[in-house]
Write a protein that holds these residues in place. Structure first.
Motif, PDB file in Angstrom:
ATOM      1  N   ALA A  59     -17.051 -10.195 -10.519  1.00 37.66           N
ATOM      2  CA  ALA A  59     -15.905 -10.307 -11.423  1.00 37.66           C
ATOM      3  C   ALA A  59     -14.708  -9.561 -10.874  1.00 37.66           C
ATOM      4  CB  ALA A  59     -16.261  -9.760 -12.802  1.00 37.66           C
ATOM      5  N   GLU A  60     -13.536 -10.084 -11.215  1.00 38.62           N
ATOM      6  CA  GLU A  60     -12.253  -9.460 -10.871  1.00 38.62           C
ATOM      7  C   GLU A  60     -11.364  -9.482 -12.111  1.00 38.62           C
ATOM      8  OE1 GLU A  60     -10.895  -8.215  -7.904  1.00 38.62           O
ATOM      9  OE2 GLU A  60     -12.894  -8.290  -7.008  1.00 38.62           O
ATOM     10  N   ASN A  61     -10.356  -8.591 -12.121  1.00 42.78           N
ATOM     11  CA  ASN A  61      -9.467  -8.556 -13.287  1.00 42.78           C
ATOM     12  C   ASN A  61      -7.997  -8.717 -12.962  1.00 42.78           C
ATOM     13  OD1 ASN A  61      -9.000  -6.017 -12.163  1.00 42.78           O
ATOM     14  ND2 ASN A  61      -8.728  -5.037 -14.162  1.00 42.78           N
ATOM     15  N   ARG A  62      -7.657  -8.875 -11.674  1.00 38.82           N
ATOM     16  CA  ARG A  62      -6.254  -9.088 -11.277  1.00 38.82           C
ATOM     17  C   ARG A  62      -6.206 -10.245 -10.289  1.00 38.82           C
ATOM     18  NH1 ARG A  62      -2.673  -4.400 -10.798  1.00 38.82           N
ATOM     19  NH2 ARG A  62      -2.454  -4.977  -8.600  1.00 38.82           N
ATOM     20  N   ASP A  63      -5.424 -11.247 -10.613  1.00 40.05           N
ATOM     21  CA  ASP A  63      -5.377 -12.431  -9.750  1.00 40.05           C
ATOM     22  C   ASP A  63      -4.895 -12.102  -8.356  1.00 40.05           C
ATOM     23  OD1 ASP A  63      -5.309 -15.359  -9.147  1.00 40.05           O
ATOM     24  OD2 ASP A  63      -3.166 -14.950  -9.026  1.00 40.05           O
ATOM     25  N   GLN A  64      -3.917 -11.200  -8.234  1.00 38.27           N
ATOM     26  CA  GLN A  64      -3.368 -10.916  -6.910  1.00 38.27           C
ATOM     27  C   GLN A  64      -4.405 -10.302  -5.974  1.00 38.27           C
ATOM     28  OE1 GLN A  64      -2.299  -9.706  -9.892  1.00 38.27           O
ATOM     29  NE2 GLN A  64      -1.116  -7.827  -9.626  1.00 38.27           N
ATOM     30  N   ASP A  65      -5.422  -9.644  -6.539  1.00 40.11           N
ATOM     31  CA  ASP A  65      -6.535  -9.130  -5.733  1.00 40.11           C
ATOM     32  C   ASP A  65      -7.643 -10.165  -5.605  1.00 40.11           C
ATOM     33  OD1 ASP A  65      -5.179  -6.667  -5.704  1.00 40.11           O
ATOM     34  OD2 ASP A  65      -6.195  -6.016  -7.529  1.00 40.11           O
ATOM     35  N   ALA A  66      -7.895 -10.877  -6.682  1.00 42.70           N
ATOM     36  CA  ALA A  66      -9.037 -11.792  -6.738  1.00 42.70           C
ATOM     37  C   ALA A  66      -8.860 -13.016  -5.850  1.00 42.70           C
ATOM     38  CB  ALA A  66      -9.273 -12.237  -8.177  1.00 42.70           C
ATOM     39  N   PHE A  82     -13.466 -14.153 -13.995  1.00 44.57           N
ATOM     40  CA  PHE A  82     -12.202 -13.456 -14.194  1.00 44.57           C
ATOM     41  C   PHE A  82     -12.267 -12.771 -15.554  1.00 44.57           C
ATOM     42  CE2 PHE A  82      -7.836 -12.638 -15.213  1.00 44.57           C
ATOM     43  CZ  PHE A  82      -7.302 -12.230 -13.996  1.00 44.57           C
ATOM     44  N   VAL A  83     -12.119 -11.431 -15.570  1.00 46.22           N
ATOM     45  CA  VAL A  83     -12.372 -10.686 -16.799  1.00 46.22           C
ATOM     46  C   VAL A  83     -11.151  -9.924 -17.327  1.00 46.22           C
ATOM     47  CG1 VAL A  83     -14.819 -10.446 -16.248  1.00 46.22           C
ATOM     48  CG2 VAL A  83     -13.240  -8.654 -15.529  1.00 46.22           C
ATOM     49  N   GLY A  84     -10.022  -9.989 -16.626  1.00 46.87           N
ATOM     50  CA  GLY A  84      -8.855  -9.223 -17.051  1.00 46.87           C
ATOM     51  C   GLY A  84      -7.904 -10.008 -17.926  1.00 46.87           C
ATOM     52  N   GLN A  85      -6.938  -9.294 -18.494  1.00 51.02           N
ATOM     53  CA  GLN A  85      -5.886  -9.974 -19.245  1.00 51.02           C
ATOM     54  C   GLN A  85      -5.156 -10.913 -18.294  1.00 51.02           C
ATOM     55  OE1 GLN A  85      -4.597  -5.965 -21.226  1.00 51.02           O
ATOM     56  NE2 GLN A  85      -3.691  -7.596 -22.422  1.00 51.02           N
ATOM     57  N   LEU A  86      -4.888 -12.112 -18.770  1.00 51.08           N
ATOM     58  CA  LEU A  86      -4.373 -13.162 -17.888  1.00 51.08           C
ATOM     59  C   LEU A  86      -3.048 -13.701 -18.407  1.00 51.08           C
ATOM     60  CD1 LEU A  86      -4.752 -15.046 -15.478  1.00 51.08           C
ATOM     61  CD2 LEU A  86      -6.243 -16.478 -16.891  1.00 51.08           C
ATOM     62  N   GLN A  87      -2.036 -13.620 -17.538  1.00 51.35           N
ATOM     63  CA  GLN A  87      -0.731 -14.206 -17.868  1.00 51.35           C
ATOM     64  C   GLN A  87      -0.801 -15.712 -17.622  1.00 51.35           C
ATOM     65  OE1 GLN A  87       1.143 -11.564 -14.948  1.00 51.35           O
ATOM     66  NE2 GLN A  87       2.535 -10.905 -16.566  1.00 51.35           N
ATOM     67  N   THR A  88      -0.067 -16.468 -18.427  1.00 50.13           N
ATOM     68  CA  THR A  88      -0.120 -17.924 -18.272  1.00 50.13           C
ATOM     69  C   THR A  88       0.361 -18.368 -16.901  1.00 50.13           C
ATOM     70  OG1 THR A  88       2.038 -18.059 -19.379  1.00 50.13           O
ATOM     71  CG2 THR A  88       0.085 -18.437 -20.739  1.00 50.13           C
TER      72      THR A  88
END
Length: 239
Positions: A59-66, A82-88
């Motif tokens: 699992a990851e929580n930041r798209d820029q890292d994931a 994907f487990v973090g808060q996600l911006q549209t």
């Protein structure tokens, strides 16, 4: 075996013992609980070592890292959560590599993920994130929708092209009536899951529990526990 691989193997074994003991105490089968290793802030090389050690869910929580990490590990037999808060505006990227998104908490995000998944010809497993520190209509401090919003949000996911409603997720709240009481929050999530499955029988995932409270989550019926530091160690700061 490298020193790092040996360290990860030892940590995994300890976490496995904890999950096994929690399952015994709860009268559950070990195979009913999936370990998802949260690899945020750790390099793709660690993900490769984990895969060699038998881990299949990360699992990851930041798209820029994931996104780059998933690309670097695309040859591995892994399921990405994907487990973090996600911006549209990150939905399109996440829909390209994630197998599951645990943090669906508002209708606009459902629409964005659906558009992206349909465009890529993918089916994305979605969990509705439940927050126990908010009133209806708001989003929790750590993401998530209020319990009263869950049925409508779940219906929207189930009806959306490219999305599959898989269940519910929560993070133990830091505020509100369940602050400091993760077991109570997880038991409440289980009640919400039971009601959800009356309308959506296949939505049987219950994602709850992290390194500090996985036992309470297993006791309350979690099907997936999200463990990071207990496997990988204290988190380094990314430069």
């Amino acid at each position: 075996m490298s020193a790092r691989k040996a360290e990860l193997a030892e940590n995994l074994a300890r976490v496995e013992e904890r999950i096994e003991s929690a399952c015994v105490a709860a009268g559950r089968k070990r195979e009913d609980v999936t370990l998802v290793v949260v690899t945020k802030t750790y390099p793709a090389s660690d993900v490769r070592l984990l895969a060699e050690l038998g881990v299949r869910h990360v699992a990851e929580n930041r798209d820029q890292d994931a996104a780059p990490k998933a690309a670097a590990c695309a040859d591995l037999p892994l399921k990405w959560h994907f487990v973090g808060q996600l911006q549209t505006n990150k939905a399109r990227s996440v829909a390209g590599y994630a197998d599951f998104v645990h943090s669906v908490d508002r209708p606009r995000l459902v629409t964005a993920l659906s558009t992206a998944a349909a465009r890529d010809g993918r089916e994305l497993g979605c969990l509705v994130q439940v927050a126990f520190d908010v009133e209806s209509g708001d989003v929790g401090a750590r993401g998530g929708a209020a319990p009263g919003v869950v049925p409508d949000l779940a219906d929207a996911v189930a009806a959306a092209e490219g999305l599959r409603l898989d269940g519910v997720m929560t993070v133990a709240p830091l505020a509100g009536p369940y602050a400091g009481e993760p077991g109570q929050a997880f038991a409440r999530l289980r009640e919400i899951s039971t009601r959800l499955r009356a309308a959506h029988p296949a939505a049987n995932m219950v994602s709850a529990g992290m390194s500090s409270d996985l036992e309470e989550a297993v006791q309350a019926g979690a099907t997936h526990v999200r463990v990071g530091s207990a496997v990988l160690g204290d988190r380094p700061r990314l430069g």
